[in-house]
Structures are given as C-alpha cells and as structure tokens.
Design an enzyme around this catalytic site. Sequence first.
Site, mmCIF file in Angstrom:
data_model
loop_
_atom_site.group_PDB
_atom_site.id
_atom_site.type_symbol
_atom_site.label_atom_id
_atom_site.label_comp_id
_atom_site.label_asym_id
_atom_site.label_seq_id
_atom_site.Cartn_x
_atom_site.Cartn_y
_atom_site.Cartn_z
ATOM 1 N N ASP A 70 18.701 -34.339 -25.942
ATOM 2 C CA ASP A 70 19.774 -33.698 -26.610
ATOM 3 C C ASP A 70 20.780 -33.607 -25.585
ATOM 4 O O ASP A 70 20.858 -33.322 -24.503
ATOM 5 C CB ASP A 70 19.454 -32.316 -26.966
ATOM 6 C CG ASP A 70 20.510 -31.581 -27.468
ATOM 7 O OD1 ASP A 70 20.906 -31.621 -28.649
ATOM 8 O OD2 ASP A 70 20.782 -30.251 -26.731
ATOM 9 N N GLU B 177 20.966 -38.652 -27.361
ATOM 10 C CA GLU B 177 22.321 -38.379 -28.235
ATOM 11 C C GLU B 177 23.441 -38.398 -27.428
ATOM 12 O O GLU B 177 23.716 -37.252 -26.501
ATOM 13 C CB GLU B 177 21.974 -36.965 -28.823
ATOM 14 C CG GLU B 177 22.699 -36.141 -29.803
ATOM 15 C CD GLU B 177 23.723 -35.264 -29.479
ATOM 16 O OE1 GLU B 177 24.473 -34.559 -30.065
ATOM 17 O OE2 GLU B 177 23.088 -34.341 -28.732
#
Length: 640
Positions: A309, A363
Amino acid sequence: MVLDMALEHDIYLFHQGNLRYSYKLMGAHLSEENGLQGVRFTVWAPNAVQISVVGLFNEWDGRCHPMRKVNDNGIWSTFIPGLDRGCLYKYEVLTKHGHIMLKSDPYAFSSELRPNTASVVDPLQYYDWKDDDWMLRRENRNMYESPMSIYELHLGSWKYIETEVFYTYREYADMVIPYVKEMGYTHIELLPLTEHPFDRSWGYQATGYYSVTSRYGSPDDLRYFVDQCHQNGIGVILDWVPGHFCKDQHGLRRFDGEPLYEYANPAKAEKTQWGTLTFDFGRNEVQSFLISNAIYWLKEYHIDGLRVDAVASMLYLDFGKEDSNDWEPNEYGGRENLEAVAFIKKMNEAIFEEVPDVLMMAEESTAWPLVSAPTYLGGLGFNYKWNMGWMNDMLKYMEMDPVHRKYHHNLITFSLFYAFSENFVLPISHDEVVHGKKSLLNKMPGDYWQKFANLRAFLAYMYAHPGKKLLFMGSEFGQFDEWKDLEDLDWELLEYDSHASTQQYMKQLHHLYHDHPALWELDHDEKGFEWIDANNYEQSIISFIRSSRYAHDQLVVVCNFTPNVYHDYKIGVPQAGVYEEVFSSDATDFGGSGQTNGLDLTTCDAPWQSQQQHITMTIPPLAVSFLKRVSATTVREGNV
C-alpha cells in the site's frame, strides 16, 4: 542470560537489519527451559529503563516478572514458566522520563478482540496444511503469462451477521470461496488483516503487524481460509502497509518512550493527511521488523502475494505535504526518501530470495520509473505495479456523457503508450467506490439501461486491455450504492434482472478471458497488442488485436463508447478467412440490445486500417465485440 552462538548471530543480524525471520527471535514463544514448560518473551526497547511482562497471570503487576537486558542495543528477554497458549500479556515499559506505559507486543501473533488490546500467546506450527498441490503448481507457474483476475474483498462488509458482528474466517471460507470460484476469479485480494483498533480504517492503520485481526477468528482460522482457497485453485493476496502506522498508545508509537519505529524528525515521521507515523526506514532493526513481517505472511500463512500500500508515500518526502515548510529535502536537495528507496529494494531482494514464486504488487501512483523491474537493472524490485494512470483516465472518460467523449478520445488510448513499461495490474479498487466517489455502476452516465451498458463496455475493455485485472467486490453485479464499509453488499439487488444479468455477464467475461490466451499470455509484451484503429474519435470507436505466442491465436476487439449503432462498419483484420463474434457485451442475455453479429463474417481481400483485408460488421451501442478467426477460407473480393 547466557546466549549460544546461534542466538548471538541472530541478534547480530537483527541489529544489522538482515534478520529475515526476526519473528522467531522476538515476541512470545512456547519453550522448555531447565525442564520447565513456559513462554520466552523477547522485545527490543533500547531507550527503556525497565520492562516487565504483565498479564492476568500476575494481576498486571510489573514487579512480578521483570525482563533482563540481553545486550547494550536494547533487547530484553525473560522466561516465565507455567504459561501456555492463549495467555494474555503486555509489556510494562518504564521510560527514562519516569513514565510507565503498557504496550502490546510488536511481534505478537494474536491479539484480543477490540476494543481490548492485550497480546495473546499463540504458537506458529499447529496448523496442518493440505495445499501441497497448489504450492507445487505455484512454484512452476509462469505468472506473467497466466490469466490473473483478482477479486478485492473486505471480509467484514462482504457479508456480516449484523453491524460490527462478523462471521469467522472459516465461515467466510465456506461462503466466499464457492462464489469466487463460480464467478471465475483467479485470486482474492484481502484488505489488511493485521490487527487494528478502528474498524473504519479497514486495516490500513495497524497496531499488530504480526497479529491476525481477531475480528474474524484465530490465526489458524485464517490459515484454514487460505488453505481452502488453494485447494479450490484460488490464490490469496494480502494488502500490506509498511509505509505508516497508527498513533494509538498501546501500539508502536514511542514504544520505549522515544521515537523507535518512527523517525525522530517530525518532518519525516508525520503523515499529516492520515494522522499516522512513517516507519524509520533507515533504522536497521525496523528493516528487520518489516522485511521479516512480509516473509512471515508469505511463509507462515502461505499467502501468494502482497499488495504493498501507498508506495508513493514511502518514496517521497513531500508526499501529502502542500506546505514546503512541512518537509525537508534529502542530502542532494531532492524530494526522494533515499532511505525508503534503499529499504524497498532490500525488502524485495530478500523476499524473492526467500519466496521466489510470489507476487509483490506496488500501489504506486506516480511516474517513478522501473517500479516492477529487478533491482539489478535499477528497478525497485516489485514484479507488478498498479496502473493508476489507466484507472484515472478510464474512469474520467466513462463518467462523461458519450456526446463529449470524442473530445477526450486520448483518455482511452494514451495508456498504450506506456502499457509495457511496467508489469501492470489494472485496478478498480475500493478507493474508487467510496467517500462520495459513487459505485462503478453509478459513475456511468445515461438512463438506467445506458448505465448498465456503459458498465459492461468498460469491463470488457478492461479485460481486453493488456495487464492483469482487479475488481472490487460488488462491482461484479452492479451495486448502485458506493461501498458502505459498515454494511454488507446489497445482495438483494440480484433479485432484479439487470443486476443478475450483470453478474452473469462477469461470469461469461471470465470464461472468455480464461479460454483465450491472447487476452493474457503477452500482457507484458508489445507483441501482444496491435492497434487496428485508434483514431476514430468522431464515433468514439477503437479497434485492436490481442495476440498470444501463436500467430494464429488472435482476437479482434472493437469498442464503441457511444449509444449509436453502426451497420456495415468496416474493420481491418490481420488474417484472411471467416471470423466469428465470440463475445458481445450487447447480448440480450446480459441485458443488451441484441445488436450482435450472429452470422459468420468473411474477409474481403482489400486493405483497410493498415490491415491487408477487412470485414463488415454491426457495431452495437455502448458495447465491445470480440472476434476470432474460425477458418481460413477463400476471401471475397472487395473494394477499398
């Protein structure tokens, strides 16, 4: 405490940032010492004056079980006989300022159910895995040349018993896995399952990095979920958050009274937009903590990959900081966090040495180069990157009224300029259907029918576009409301034809996807894609070829992003013969208008759109057609 040489070596590696299995040294472990059964507790806290283990077993009295300092670098340890699995505990930390804090174990494998915050003794090696066949296939599988369609899932809002009362991992296994298998997805991606205090953080602000959230059950319950996925041919990807952590008092923040896991410099530590703290990526012990944590999930839970993330928040010192006074440049005057860059490379190198057949997906939302390239080529070392540019462009385009789309035609073609610069995943994730952004269906313009037609067209183009696929739960049946994280999905919509047809559409789209290697075998190779016509902006029609490794295995894809129907439309095709429309998003079975090409399409021997022959076909409204050559017959003569 007398240390043997092996333990001394592990401690040395821990302080060097190179102990890849630090969770086997640190934390709480069942052991036998001097003939007594009990638990060995070990924690790193170099700034503490004293640490004790406290729990129900000693009435939370820090005077009963003080720990001893193992070395000058701040490792504390003690053995407490008589304790067993399930024991609740915390560390009582006396700081140099004379304050006493109760801290959860950073390396705890289990935690109390929120709102309680104690750590729980839980051994690693009790679960009997039965996924040997899957693990062997994974080891020998070429992930880059295989289909990959990921179902992103937040367990607690997929289905629940009632608000904040959830099913267990085992119960979810019995419900989720048959559904995902029937729908045709290859992988499940789970939003973070590390322990976290606040439900609405969705796990992205964690306190227990090694601790499976107890909201849904025990560590072995999660292992059962993964095991059952594997036995049913479904991979499992876990969202992982090494960029920042929450500030809750019982967690990592100022763990021993001073900044320890976070940067001491507030300009580097504070993630002001999220109210969290950045890990100190330059600190060796933090590197051991995080790298071991990634390996822990991959090894101890047989997780097939990690979606990392907010990588951009790690890479850039000024991430989320609009005021130039809120951040400090690096030693060369740049905005890059050089320590984080070095850590990411080191992490990926360690992971692929230890578990070479896994997915590491970044990401990463900027134009940082070579994110999915090996470190020896100057890359960050991931093997996949989320294509956020494609996602943003396509959603912006699809939200427009079709009458305006011709003025923004570049939004659907620009991604092919860079589609092969990285190994991309095309993501439509939870972030795109929450916080007022509307559901994927409700982003679509037009009347009721057009919304569903636009959705079908978008999904078909997504599955035809180079790159692996990810879709957030609920989008597969056209949920009208955006994601409501405190409620479950609107499954009752499946009682209505349009939603049931959309769900059926996704099943059939997955069948098409799996059955045609042209849609995935060369996802990361320019040879797998060729434009037929990228420039018909007036009619908002594009056409292209997807190819597999075999020249004869090709699909022609024609996309129409307007509600207009075109008959006798000429499309250039790569090979002479007879073509069949193998899939149309406008089929009546899916709720479409039925403007399909039911008859065989025979080529004309006349060049068109840079191809040596062409066909004429019906172009359905707001739809995508997939054509495949089914025989090589004598072509009809035709005129340009």
